[in-house]
Structures are given as C-alpha cells and as structure tokens.
Design an enzyme around this catalytic site. Sequence first.
Site, PDB file in Angstrom:
ATOM      1  N   GLY A 123       0.829  -1.200   0.000  1.00 27.45           N
ATOM      2  CA  GLY A 123       0.000   0.000   0.000  1.00 27.45           C
ATOM      3  C   GLY A 123       0.860   1.246   0.000  1.00 27.45           C
ATOM      4  CE1 TYR A 124       5.196   0.483   0.899  1.00 24.70           C
ATOM      5  CE2 TYR A 124       6.543   0.183  -1.055  1.00 24.70           C
ATOM      6  CZ  TYR A 124       6.315  -0.056   0.283  1.00 24.70           C
ATOM      7  OH  TYR A 124       7.189  -0.827   1.005  1.00 24.70           O
ATOM      8  CB  SER A 125       0.868   4.183  -5.704  1.00 23.48           C
ATOM      9  OG  SER A 125       2.179   3.853  -6.115  1.00 23.48           O
ATOM     10  CB  SER A 157      -0.190  -5.586  -7.584  1.00 24.69           C
ATOM     11  OG  SER A 157       0.255  -4.704  -8.585  1.00 24.69           O
ATOM     12  CD  GLU A 239      13.022  -9.076  -1.790  1.00 27.11           C
ATOM     13  OE1 GLU A 239      12.227  -9.590  -2.578  1.00 27.11           O
ATOM     14  OE2 GLU A 239      13.882  -9.731  -1.196  1.00 27.11           O
ATOM     15  CB  THR A 355       7.437   5.765 -13.680  1.00 24.66           C
ATOM     16  OG1 THR A 355       8.119   6.889 -13.071  1.00 24.66           O
ATOM     17  CG2 THR A 355       6.065   5.609 -13.053  1.00 24.66           C
ATOM     18  CD  GLU A 357       8.292   8.730 -17.255  1.00 22.44           C
ATOM     19  OE1 GLU A 357       7.951   8.741 -18.453  1.00 22.44           O
ATOM     20  OE2 GLU A 357       7.995   7.795 -16.479  1.00 22.44           O
TER      21      GLU A 357
END
Length: 374
Positions: A123-125, A157, A239, A355, A357
Amino acid sequence: MDFGFTPAEEAFRGEVLDFLAGHQGLNGYFHRGENTGDGVRKVYRALGERGWLSLSWPVEFGGGGLSPAYEFILWDEMAYARVARPPMGPGLVAKALMAHGTAEQCERLLPGLRLGQLNFALGYSEPDAGSDLAAVRTRATRAGDEYVIDGAKCWTSNAHWADCIWLLCRTGAQDSRSRGLSVLIVPLDHPSVSVSPIPTHDGGRLNEVRFDGVRVPAGNRVGDENAGWQVVASALAVERHVQFPPKRLRRDLQDLVSWLEKSGLSHDPVVRRRLSELAVRVAEVEALALALLGEIISGEPSAVPAAYHKLAGTRLAQEIARSAMEFGSSEALVKDSDVEFMWRQAILETVGGGTSEMMRGLIARQAFGLDSKG
C-alpha cells in the site's frame, strides 16, 4: 567480475526446472485476465513447503542462510516459465520485519510468510502520490493503543486476494514529507476496508483500497513512529535483484521468433537484422542483472545499478513487443493474439516498481550528481 554460478547454485537451478515441469500452463507472470490468484497462491505454498521462499533468510529466522544468487536463479526461471512473480510477503515484508520488527511480530508473521500461507499487497501509491511516496496523504491517527486510518491507496496489485496490506501512511504533519511516515500492517478483511477493481489494459486488475476509520493495534506498526521511510527504503534495497528477472526478456524474444516463423517472416533480412539487435539488447540486460546481483552479494550500494537494470529491461520489453507490429503482420493488431497481448502487457512493466521517469531521475541524481533545481 566472475559472472558464473557455483556448481551448487547450478544444481539448484536443476531442481527449479524439475519443479516447473509440473507447473506448466499457469501463466501467472504473463497472465490474461484477473483470475490467476488461486493458481499463484498454490505455487507460493508449494515453494514454501520446499523452503524456497526463505532461501536467503538468516538461519535464526528459519531461513536457508543462502546467497541471494539462489533467489535470483529461482525467480529468473519462474519468469522464463511465466509461472509467478516474487511475492511481496516473503521478500520485502519479511526482510523488513527482520530488520525493524519486534520479536512478537517476527514470531507471529514470519512462519506464515515462509510457508507461502500469508500474502501481502503493498500500500504505497495514491492518486496524488504515485512515484513521489513522500507525498502520501493516507493518515493514521494514534488513539490510545490503536491507530485509526483514513484515506485511500490506488494501483495496488493483488489486494483483491492478499491477506494483509503493508501500508505506508502519514503519522506526522502533512508537510513533514518523508519524516512523518509510518508502516502499519492492516488485514484486508477488516470491515472498514474496501477494495475496488481498477481494470488494466492487458485484461488484468489493479485495485483501489479505501480505509474509512480502520482501527488496528499499535502493535501492528513496524519500526518507530514516523520512521516508515527508513523501513520502506531498507526493504527495497534487499529485493532489487529479483524485481525484473532478465529471463523474462529472453522468453519474450523467443516467443517473437516463434511467431515470426509461423507467420513466414523469419527469413526477411530486415526482420533478421532487427532480431539480431534485440538479441544483443537481451544479453546486455542479462549482464546488467548479473552485475546488480554482484553488488547485492558484495553489500555494495545497489540503487543506481538497479535503476539502470530496470530502465533497460522494461524499455526492451516494450521494444520486443513493438517489433511485431513494425514487421507488418496483421495478426500483431488483432486483439488477444499472442503478440498483441505481449504489447499491452509490456507497457505495465515501465510503471510497476517505479516509473521509467523515476529511474532516470534517480540515475541523474545519484550517478551524475544532477539536481533538478540546478
């Protein structure tokens, strides 16, 4: 640098290939549709029974105490077979718990992670905090022995089938940026948690996860309050060698060649030249992956090598898929044909895990000393 693997490591590769021979056709890595969770979870449990989800865990935590090379071999072959991606729980979550968790948390959670019985989503973004995680707004407010959580995560995800979410949330002032973040473990079956689908253009599914007054024990916080940035950063650092297995690209290229042979295009000199260029690029990404593995094994800083590897690998995944369209066969534009699906799926690789970027910005700052303010 010696890029070879030891005889023991190559013997382990043989064991992995034997395992995969009994799990053909799952396609959990390169899936079509959103209903692959059950099959992937069965694979994780089978790996856990063999001790393969904890290969490099320290022995004192119930792991194998082996080199990260074993993890690399396992997930590289899994990617080539398109069976499964590395699970977040036994990797990122478990290693963060070992470094920052309490003895009680490790005793409670590590056995299930080791056996593939406990699954995590990250649960990051958020809508306003994609690659800029320091802008996270989901808030956890301390209330006695609990935290009360309000907010939302998106593009998450596996949240529709995972057991828990590894939640990066704000416990400090809103303008505290990375200094005011904490990590909480939240059960996804909590009645005040809702999970809604976000369809992806490859037919799969990401999720929006909403928290409406969710109460969790303070004992579910990992690390100190407002020290979540360090927890997240240290977990990612260990990781990186399995985040984009290069054999996935070799499989993509081989599938492209097989399709060209069936389409009668494989003898065209323009096609053959392009395939040669792509083969060189695949070898380049494999070399970058092995160099990154070497940095991880030796304990050297790996953020920049990891960014080079991911940027090169995910761009090449798109180029391999795009080549089918450039070669001019009409099948490359037919929805749900193999090569058309490959193109749609490859686009997501440049987003997940940071990303392109974001990777370029990291390389610019850390490798070349460039500052966007300068």
